[in-house]
Design an enzyme around this catalytic site. Structure first.
Site, PDB file in Angstrom:
ATOM      1  N   LYS A   1       5.661   9.969   8.278  1.00  0.00           N
ATOM      2  CA  LYS A   1       5.474  10.795   9.473  1.00  0.00           C
ATOM      3  C   LYS A   1       6.573  10.714  10.513  1.00  0.00           C
ATOM      4  O   LYS A   1       6.680  11.589  11.350  1.00  0.00           O
ATOM      5  CB  LYS A   1       4.154  10.436  10.141  1.00  0.00           C
ATOM      6  CG  LYS A   1       3.312   9.618   9.204  1.00  0.00           C
ATOM      7  CD  LYS A   1       2.068   8.998   9.658  1.00  0.00           C
ATOM      8  CE  LYS A   1       1.763   7.716   8.932  1.00  0.00           C
ATOM      9  NZ  LYS A   1       1.853   7.772   7.468  1.00  0.00           N
TER      10      LYS A   1
ATOM     11  N   ASP B   1       9.670   2.497  -0.866  1.00  0.00           N
ATOM     12  CA  ASP B   1       8.701   3.195  -0.042  1.00  0.00           C
ATOM     13  C   ASP B   1       9.025   2.870   1.413  1.00  0.00           C
ATOM     14  O   ASP B   1       8.630   1.824   1.936  1.00  0.00           O
ATOM     15  CB  ASP B   1       7.280   2.754  -0.409  1.00  0.00           C
ATOM     16  CG  ASP B   1       6.227   3.467   0.420  1.00  0.00           C
ATOM     17  OD1 ASP B   1       6.602   4.145   1.402  1.00  0.00           O
ATOM     18  OD2 ASP B   1       5.028   3.343   0.094  1.00  0.00           O
TER      19      ASP B   1
ATOM     20  N   TYR C   1       0.870  -1.179   0.000  1.00  0.00           N
ATOM     21  CA  TYR C   1       0.000   0.000   0.000  1.00  0.00           C
ATOM     22  C   TYR C   1       0.904   1.225   0.000  1.00  0.00           C
ATOM     23  O   TYR C   1       1.823   1.322   0.815  1.00  0.00           O
ATOM     24  CB  TYR C   1      -0.884  -0.023   1.247  1.00  0.00           C
ATOM     25  CG  TYR C   1      -1.770   1.194   1.407  1.00  0.00           C
ATOM     26  CD1 TYR C   1      -2.911   1.377   0.631  1.00  0.00           C
ATOM     27  CD2 TYR C   1      -1.474   2.169   2.377  1.00  0.00           C
ATOM     28  CE1 TYR C   1      -3.733   2.476   0.805  1.00  0.00           C
ATOM     29  CE2 TYR C   1      -2.295   3.276   2.548  1.00  0.00           C
ATOM     30  CZ  TYR C   1      -3.421   3.424   1.762  1.00  0.00           C
ATOM     31  OH  TYR C   1      -4.234   4.523   1.935  1.00  0.00           O
TER      32      TYR C   1
HETATM   33  N1  HOZ Z   1      -2.036   3.819   6.325  1.00  0.00           N
HETATM   34  C1  HOZ Z   1      -1.937   3.262   7.627  1.00  0.00           C
HETATM   35  C2  HOZ Z   1      -0.869   2.246   7.662  1.00  0.00           C
HETATM   36  N2  HOZ Z   1      -1.156   1.120   6.908  1.00  0.00           N
HETATM   37  C3  HOZ Z   1      -3.232   2.671   8.076  1.00  0.00           C
HETATM   38  C4  HOZ Z   1      -3.977   3.591   8.893  1.00  0.00           C
HETATM   39  C5  HOZ Z   1      -4.923   4.393   8.152  1.00  0.00           C
HETATM   40  O1  HOZ Z   1      -5.131   4.200   6.958  1.00  0.00           O
HETATM   41  O2  HOZ Z   1      -5.512   5.217   8.827  1.00  0.00           O
END
Ligand code: HOZ
Length: 443
Positions: A271, A243, A148
């Site tokens: 972050k 990433d 992702y």
């Molecule tokens: N993107 C975050 C880590 N996989 C998941 C939390 C979210 O989408 O709020």
């Protein structure tokens, strides 16, 4: 959805939020939809703990989804943000601390010769993809199934994290035309990528990968896989984008590339370089980064980019990590003890699990199979994960509310925290085993 007497206030807040915010949350996974529980509404965090709206204390393994490697509300980070706020919340002008943060990052991650700060991991990957296309003058992008990279249109293809959690392999609102230039392949599968390069030689702009995946749960690369990615991309003139939004400064001060020695063309960060505040970044070889406007023709901008509060927090965080390199070993040792304990407890309870861990990231998959890619992650029993999650929550341990997410241990987690987590896990595994027995008897 279970509402326990312990979390009545959270449940009330969730009802109010649902009237105003889609699903009651500002990011889908937070709705706890996959674990059959009302979400925990957080009020404050301190060290390893989160306190919710009902006053419950939890040992927190979400860690702001990774960045809080020093725990919640670290005093240096707090102080830096307060001081920065006194000077002004934002100017829309360049500031000197942006140079300091960029310097800290480029010193830690040598493949990043030049860097651009943005506001989130999504912005970072979106910008890196655009830059890769602009620089190479090619259009195709390869990503891996279950990885992702934020909610960028062209990367929301067979993605992990919330997309997998809610079984939305593709998002509505993304025209098929927007994803036609994205090739999604199985992770850790050399042959699949070799075939793709053979079929599209000279046309692939970049391969983007989570070098240690966090978003299908924690899944490490097979031995030699990252080196393979480096070699095959270089041979074709495609760029390699690591990433490291989750892994940068988390698995080592130099990220996965610091551990593996793999030098990508571009890197994305999240972050953690803002101490948990909204920041992201992309950077890499100067020759490539010089294509970004105003120096080059690849456009990318942001009023809030390089925001003084986030930059101050990021400097405080990275300076503390640099000052205390032993943090990484300490967290590793503590995480190892936790994982050994969890494996022992699962075995004792007769619950089949595969626990993947890399450094301070881990996932308990409820499957007996090795988990090496998205297909094998999907062999996990999500119902069992949900009961384990709920039982842990009742015992005061907060895990990421999805089988397809990684949990994070921080430097603020103490030995007593690990003991308490293992005590909770003993009950949670026993409860999962009990439910499995009842279900089997009912059949
Ligand atoms: N993107 C975050 C880590 N996989 C998941 C939390 C979210 O989408 O709020």
């Amino acid at each position: 959805m279970k509402i326990t007497p312990k979390r009545v206030r959270s449940a009330e807040l969730f009802e109010r939020a649902k009237a105003l915010i889609p699903g009651g949350v500002n990011s889908p996974v937070r709705a706890f939809g996959a674990v059959g529980s009302a979400p925990v509404f957080a009020v404050r965090g301190r060290g390893s703990k989160v306190i919710d709206a009902d006053g419950n204390h939890y040992i927190d393994y979400i860690g702001g989804w990774g960045p809080l490697i020093l725990g919640h509300a670290h005093p240096d980070v707090e102080r830096a943000v307060r001081d920065a706020l006194e000077r002004g919340a934002g100017f829309g002008l360049p500031t000197e601390p942006e140079i300091r943060l960029s310097q800290l990052i480029t010193e830690a991650v040598p493949s990043i010769e030049k860097i651009r700060l943005v506001n989130s991991g999504t912005e970072a990957t979106m910008s890196a993809i655009r830059l890769a296309r602009g620089f190479t003058r090619r259009n195709l992008i390869v990503k891996f199934i279950g990885c992702y990279h934020g909610h960028v249109d062209s990367l929301l293809v067979k993605a992990g994290s919330g997309v997998a959690t809610f079984s939305l392999p593709e998002s509505a609102g993304v025209p098929a035309e927007f994803t036609q230039l994205t090739i999604a392949l199985p992770y850790n599968d050399e042959r699949a990528l070799r075939d793709a390069f053979a079929m599209h030689a000279g046309k692939i702009a970049a391969v983007i990968v989570e070098p240690v995946v966090g978003n299908m749960g924690c899944v490490p690369p097979a031995s030699g896989y990252l080196q393979f990615l480096r070699e095959i991309t270089a041979a074709d003139g495609a760029l390699l984008i690591l990433d490291e939004v989750m892994t940068g400064f988390r698995l080592s001060y130099g990220g996965v590339q610091g551990l593996s020695g793999i030098k990508p063309d571009l890197t994305t960060l999240g972050k953690i370089i803002g101490g948990g505040l909204p920041v992201g970044a992309y950077g890499g070889r100067a020759e490539i980064m010089n294509s970004v406007a105003p120096e080059g023709a690849v456009y990318q901008a942001g009023t809030l980019a390089g925001n003084p509060l986030a930059v101050a927090a990021g400097i405080a965080m990275l300076e503390e990590l640099r000052r205390r390199p032993s943090i990484y070993t300490e967290i590793d040792v503590r995480t190892e003890r936790l994982i050994t304990g969890l494996n022992d407890l699962a075995r004792a309870a007769g619950v089949a699990v595969t626990i993947n861990r890399v450094g301070s990231m881990f996932t308990v998959f409820f499957t007996s199979q090795p988990v090496t890619d998205f297909d094998s992650a999907c062999t996990a029993d999500r119902e069992r994960f949900a009961s384990f999650f709920r039982a842990m929550l009742e015992e005061g341990v907060l895990l990421p509310p999805s089988q397809f997410e990684a949990a994070f241990v921080s430097a603020a987690h103490t030995e007593p925290d690990i003991d308490a987590t293992l005590k909770a896990a003993r009950h949670a595994f026993e409860s999962v085993a009990g439910e499995a027995k009842t279900a089997a008897a009912a059949h």
